[in-house]
Motif scaffolding. Structure first.
Motif: not given
Length: 135
Positions: A1-3, A8-10, A88-94, A104-107
């Motif tokens: 999870x993003x928490x 979060x640092x990434x 980061x674009x990949x992250x925004x897509x996720x 809902x984000x998968x680690x």
């Protein structure tokens, strides 16, 4: 999870890297001062602590800032910024695929988006920002 602290640092590093997104074309478009301003603007976004509608809007704004950063980034950090921007674009897509719901984000997907190569690129970008941007 993003928490998680690492995730979060990434993400924060990804945002900073996106700010440094490499410019395509000649160095005439480079604008280090604007690049630094964009970096500051991106760092102010925190789409993870609000409702999905606010996160959706923040993501749109961040994408726009990333596009602008790509246009003005100095050549000396272009390769690092290119790597970071793609990540980061990949992250925004996720994040968008998760309907801007952090839970809902998968680690594993996040780890893939922010590889060791991305961290190295982010470190190089951070060094340039520390040396060239005033806070």
């Amino acid at each position: 999870m993003i928490g998680s602290p690492r995730a979060r640092r990434v993400v924060v590093v990804g945002v900073v890297l996106l700010l440094a997104v490499a410019a395509c074309g000649d160095d005439d478009a480079a604008d280090p001062e604007r690049f630094c301003e964009i970096n500051t603007e991106i760092e102010e976004f925190d789409p993870f602590n609000g409702p999905p509608d606010e996160a959706r809007e923040a993501a749109r704004e961040v994408r726009s800032l990333i596009d602008e950063a790509v246009e003005v980034v100095p050549d000396e950090i272009r390769p690092s910024v290119e790597v970071a921007a793609d990540s980061f674009r990949s992250f925004l897509d996720l994040f968008e695929a998760a309907d801007f719901d952090v839970s809902q984000l998968d680690e594993a997907d996040l780890e893939e988006a922010f590889s060791d190569e991305v961290e190295a690129a982010t470190d190089a970008m951070d060094e340039w920002i520390d040396a060239n941007c005033t806070t």
